[in-house]
Scaffold this motif. Structure first.
Motif, PDB file in Angstrom:
ATOM      1  N   SER A 326      -4.885  84.401  61.534  1.00  0.00           N
ATOM      2  CA  SER A 326      -5.352  85.331  62.372  1.00  0.00           C
ATOM      3  C   SER A 326      -6.763  85.482  61.909  1.00  0.00           C
ATOM      4  O   SER A 326      -7.270  85.355  60.811  1.00  0.00           O
ATOM      5  CB  SER A 326      -4.791  86.562  62.284  1.00  0.00           C
ATOM      6  OG  SER A 326      -4.718  87.286  61.316  1.00  0.00           O
ATOM      7  N   SER A 333      -6.532  90.938  58.300  1.00  0.00           N
ATOM      8  CA  SER A 333      -5.964  90.256  59.174  1.00  0.00           C
ATOM      9  C   SER A 333      -5.993  91.045  60.650  1.00  0.00           C
ATOM     10  O   SER A 333      -5.831  92.176  60.505  1.00  0.00           O
ATOM     11  CB  SER A 333      -4.581  89.742  58.951  1.00  0.00           C
ATOM     12  OG  SER A 333      -3.700  90.735  58.655  1.00  0.00           O
ATOM     13  N   LYS A 335      -3.882  92.157  64.035  1.00  0.00           N
ATOM     14  CA  LYS A 335      -2.377  92.206  64.443  1.00  0.00           C
ATOM     15  C   LYS A 335      -2.461  92.433  66.250  1.00  0.00           C
ATOM     16  O   LYS A 335      -3.520  92.891  66.704  1.00  0.00           O
ATOM     17  CB  LYS A 335      -1.778  93.272  63.883  1.00  0.00           C
ATOM     18  CG  LYS A 335      -1.498  92.791  62.520  1.00  0.00           C
ATOM     19  CD  LYS A 335      -0.495  94.228  61.959  1.00  0.00           C
ATOM     20  CE  LYS A 335       0.042  93.931  60.484  1.00  0.00           C
ATOM     21  NZ  LYS A 335      -1.216  93.459  59.398  1.00  0.00           N
ATOM     22  N   ASP A 337      -2.424  90.148  68.669  1.00  0.00           N
ATOM     23  CA  ASP A 337      -3.143  89.319  69.558  1.00  0.00           C
ATOM     24  C   ASP A 337      -1.870  88.240  70.229  1.00  0.00           C
ATOM     25  O   ASP A 337      -1.012  88.010  69.552  1.00  0.00           O
ATOM     26  CB  ASP A 337      -4.145  88.461  68.978  1.00  0.00           C
ATOM     27  CG  ASP A 337      -5.108  89.234  68.211  1.00  0.00           C
ATOM     28  OD1 ASP A 337      -5.696  89.634  68.964  1.00  0.00           O
ATOM     29  OD2 ASP A 337      -5.370  88.939  66.972  1.00  0.00           O
ATOM     30  N   ILE A 339       0.066  85.236  71.437  1.00  0.00           N
ATOM     31  CA  ILE A 339       0.027  83.805  71.219  1.00  0.00           C
ATOM     32  C   ILE A 339       0.563  83.059  72.403  1.00  0.00           C
ATOM     33  O   ILE A 339       1.774  83.286  72.804  1.00  0.00           O
ATOM     34  CB  ILE A 339       1.040  83.499  69.882  1.00  0.00           C
ATOM     35  CG1 ILE A 339       0.693  84.523  68.679  1.00  0.00           C
ATOM     36  CG2 ILE A 339       1.181  82.193  69.602  1.00  0.00           C
ATOM     37  CD1 ILE A 339       1.693  84.494  67.574  1.00  0.00           C
ATOM     38  N   HIS A 355       7.463  80.007  61.970  1.00  0.00           N
ATOM     39  CA  HIS A 355       6.860  81.635  61.997  1.00  0.00           C
ATOM     40  C   HIS A 355       6.502  82.139  60.780  1.00  0.00           C
ATOM     41  O   HIS A 355       7.321  81.958  59.702  1.00  0.00           O
ATOM     42  CB  HIS A 355       7.705  82.463  62.980  1.00  0.00           C
ATOM     43  CG  HIS A 355       7.761  82.076  64.426  1.00  0.00           C
ATOM     44  ND1 HIS A 355       7.552  82.781  65.384  1.00  0.00           N
ATOM     45  CD2 HIS A 355       7.909  80.575  65.122  1.00  0.00           C
ATOM     46  CE1 HIS A 355       7.783  82.358  66.652  1.00  0.00           C
ATOM     47  NE2 HIS A 355       7.879  80.986  66.290  1.00  0.00           N
ATOM     48  N   THR A 358       4.567  86.730  62.847  1.00  0.00           N
ATOM     49  CA  THR A 358       4.590  86.855  64.257  1.00  0.00           C
ATOM     50  C   THR A 358       5.475  88.402  64.533  1.00  0.00           C
ATOM     51  O   THR A 358       6.373  88.472  63.636  1.00  0.00           O
ATOM     52  CB  THR A 358       5.085  85.510  65.007  1.00  0.00           C
ATOM     53  OG1 THR A 358       6.580  85.512  64.472  1.00  0.00           O
ATOM     54  CG2 THR A 358       4.466  84.401  64.607  1.00  0.00           C
ATOM     55  N   THR A 366       0.541  88.129  67.159  1.00  0.00           N
ATOM     56  CA  THR A 366       0.508  88.061  65.662  1.00  0.00           C
ATOM     57  C   THR A 366       0.868  89.304  64.985  1.00  0.00           C
ATOM     58  O   THR A 366       0.712  90.444  65.480  1.00  0.00           O
ATOM     59  CB  THR A 366      -1.293  87.795  65.675  1.00  0.00           C
ATOM     60  OG1 THR A 366      -1.951  88.964  66.014  1.00  0.00           O
ATOM     61  CG2 THR A 366      -1.606  86.552  66.406  1.00  0.00           C
ATOM     62  N   VAL A 371      -0.138  83.157  60.615  1.00  0.00           N
ATOM     63  CA  VAL A 371       0.505  83.448  61.918  1.00  0.00           C
ATOM     64  C   VAL A 371       1.905  82.780  61.655  1.00  0.00           C
ATOM     65  O   VAL A 371       2.729  82.868  62.124  1.00  0.00           O
ATOM     66  CB  VAL A 371      -0.403  83.705  63.065  1.00  0.00           C
ATOM     67  CG1 VAL A 371       0.453  83.890  64.219  1.00  0.00           C
ATOM     68  CG2 VAL A 371      -1.634  84.881  62.831  1.00  0.00           C
ATOM     69  N   PHE A 397      -4.591  81.696  70.351  1.00  0.00           N
ATOM     70  CA  PHE A 397      -4.579  83.108  70.389  1.00  0.00           C
ATOM     71  C   PHE A 397      -5.636  83.491  69.785  1.00  0.00           C
ATOM     72  O   PHE A 397      -6.372  82.793  69.103  1.00  0.00           O
ATOM     73  CB  PHE A 397      -3.443  83.720  69.347  1.00  0.00           C
ATOM     74  CG  PHE A 397      -3.187  83.442  67.974  1.00  0.00           C
ATOM     75  CD1 PHE A 397      -4.343  84.073  67.028  1.00  0.00           C
ATOM     76  CD2 PHE A 397      -2.537  82.309  67.481  1.00  0.00           C
ATOM     77  CE1 PHE A 397      -4.151  83.478  65.565  1.00  0.00           C
ATOM     78  CE2 PHE A 397      -2.399  81.987  66.285  1.00  0.00           C
ATOM     79  CZ  PHE A 397      -3.383  82.523  65.216  1.00  0.00           C
ATOM     80  N   ALA A 400      -8.037  82.950  66.499  1.00  0.00           N
ATOM     81  CA  ALA A 400      -7.197  81.619  65.464  1.00  0.00           C
ATOM     82  C   ALA A 400      -8.105  81.124  64.540  1.00  0.00           C
ATOM     83  O   ALA A 400      -9.304  80.452  65.078  1.00  0.00           O
ATOM     84  CB  ALA A 400      -6.327  80.982  66.469  1.00  0.00           C
TER      85      ALA A 400
END
Ligand code: AMP
Ligand code: GLY
Length: 421
Positions: A326, A333, A335, A337, A339, A355, A358, A366, A371, A397, A400
């Motif tokens: 991410s 990072s 979170k 978003d 995908i 995964h 996720t 995300t 991710v 996403f 990314a």
């Protein structure tokens, strides 16, 4: 056989997929799991750090085997709680997990066992740090003694940066720089004996060409066509067996995965680090190629009777995993978003979406630094790599980031090479 996998990441997803493929495994449970794991396992809520809760869940489900994925619960003694409840557990005791939990301890065991590794000093004062950095010269390798979720190691030519990292740690290991391609070798251990899995290579730095900070791993492939054919046998003889013997001699036999991080130097393989669990993403391609049953292998190891099962068998061909991280990783990072595109890969037998961070379902979101990974098998590294990148192109996403050079250079990628440039 009923199994329970503890953890939430890509390693646990890859383990759950391999267990589900094993004809001897009738049920795969996971806790806490993630949306990808939910496609192959029944998920349960549990605090992975709470040994009593994990043991109680395993008892309630009546599982034959618990597999603890990450290092933190192992170092905290969760395997002890499961074993004490009379349930077979793949993963070392708290005492044996110290091989990863303390860099200084692992160095001490390597020295006692005669395992080839970097020369090092363990330092607790600024004076000791300065003397150790001077003794080795650049590139400097500075390691936090304690667990640091993949962020405890700084390798740099910059003495100021080396000193700054050292001063942020309570106890620090400073060691000689090992020059050579890095290899991950996973040994499945039952306390006295071990079977090595096929070697893999992990791309640790965030940017192409081995640039930027270290991460938990941005991609991996296996096997290593360029590595010596007897590499696994050599590491078993020179590293794994002496380490198991030394741990058993101390009364803290190691049962679980001994992850040997190696540098193949001009003088031969040298241990960079020990971990007490499978590596992620490096174990992903290895498990994709495993043909024999994972459940019976791990159960035999947990029960101290590895010799009763066949050594692991791998199919021909190769596998490659490419991680999508991410925005902001590894410093931070993003979170939440959305995908898109993972469902388009579901029908491809050669490609999996593994995964890691996720959450949700529709839409999939995300939820962490790394991710997911696209993992593909192919006839050789180039074929698997092409399929993995075709898969990456289908997924998106916001923010990314992924490396374009995973497995591009099957001839011994030296992640530290940029330091010399
Ligand atoms: P570790 O957490 O010990 O695996 O270290 C993280 C990464 O730092 C390793 O994967 C290597 O890329 C690098 N590293 C650690 N120790 C050394 C060393 N002695 N020489 C060269 N690179 C190292
Ligand atoms: N991929 C490196 C690790 O799992 O430690």
């Amino acid at each position: 056989m009923k199994t329970l996998v503890i953890g939430t990441g890509g390693r646990e997803h890859a383990l759950a997929l391999a267990l589900a493929r094993d004809p001897e495994v009738t049920e795969v449970h996971a806790a806490p799991g993630n949306p990808g794991i939910a496609e192959v396992a029944t998920l349960h809520e549990v605090d992975p750090m709470d040994g009593a809760a994990v043991a109680a869940l395993a008892g309630r489900l009546g599982v034959d085997l618990v597999v603890i994925g990450p290092e933190a619960p192992l170092v905290a003694g969760v395997a002890d709680a499961v074993t004490d409840a009379g349930i077979a557990c793949f993963g070392p005791s708290r005492a044996a997990a110290l091989l990863e939990g303390s860099k200084a301890f692992s160095k001490e065991v390597m020295a006692a066992a005669g395992v080839p590794t970097a020369r090092s000093f363990t330092c607790t004062s600024a004076e000791e740090v300065a003397a150790a950095l001077d003794a080795f010269g650049p590139p400097y390798v500075v390691k936090d003694d304690a667990l640091a979720a993949g962020k405890g190691v700084v390798v740099t030519n910059d003495e100021i940066e080396a000193l700054a990292h050292a001063s942020s740690c309570e106890r620090v290991v400073i060691e000689e720089f090992l020059d050579g391609p890095e290899v991950s070798l996973f040994a499945v251990c039952d306390g006295t004996t071990a079977y090595p899995l096929q070697p893999a290579q992990d791309f640790k730095r965030i940017f192409d060409g081995g640039l930027g900070p270290n991460t938990g791993g941005m991609g991996a492939y296996s096997p290593l066509p360029w590595a010596p054919a007897d590499l696994a046998a050599q590491v078993l003889a020179d590293v794994v067996q002496p380490t198991l013997d030394e741990m058993a001699r101390r009364g803290t036999a190691f049962r679980g995965c001994l992850y040997v991080g190696l540098a193949l130097t001009a003088a031969g393989p040298r241990v960079i680090e020990f971990n007490c669990r499978f590596g992620d993403p490096d174990v992903q391609p290895v498990l994709a190629l495993l043909e024999s049953g994972l459940g019976s292998l791990l159960l035999a190891a947990a029960q101290g009777r590895l010799g009763e099962v066949e050594p692991p068998q791998f199919r021909d061909g190769a596998a490659v995993s490419v991680v999508l991280a991410s925005g902001g990783y590894p410093e931070s990072s993003s979170k939440g978003d959305v995908i898109v595109g993972t469902e388009t890969l579901a029908a491809d037998a050669d490609v999996d979406v593994i995964h890691a961070g996720t959450s949700g379902g529709s839409p999939l979101l995300t939820a962490g630094g790394r991710v997911l990974a696209v993992r593909a098998v192919g006839t050789d590294v180039a074929d698997a790599r092409a399929k993995a990148y075709e898969g990456v192109a289908m997924i998106s996403f916001p923010g990314a980031q992924w490396r374009r050079d995973i497995a591009a250079e099957p001839l011994g990628v030296v992640e530290g090479a940029a330091l010399h440039a």
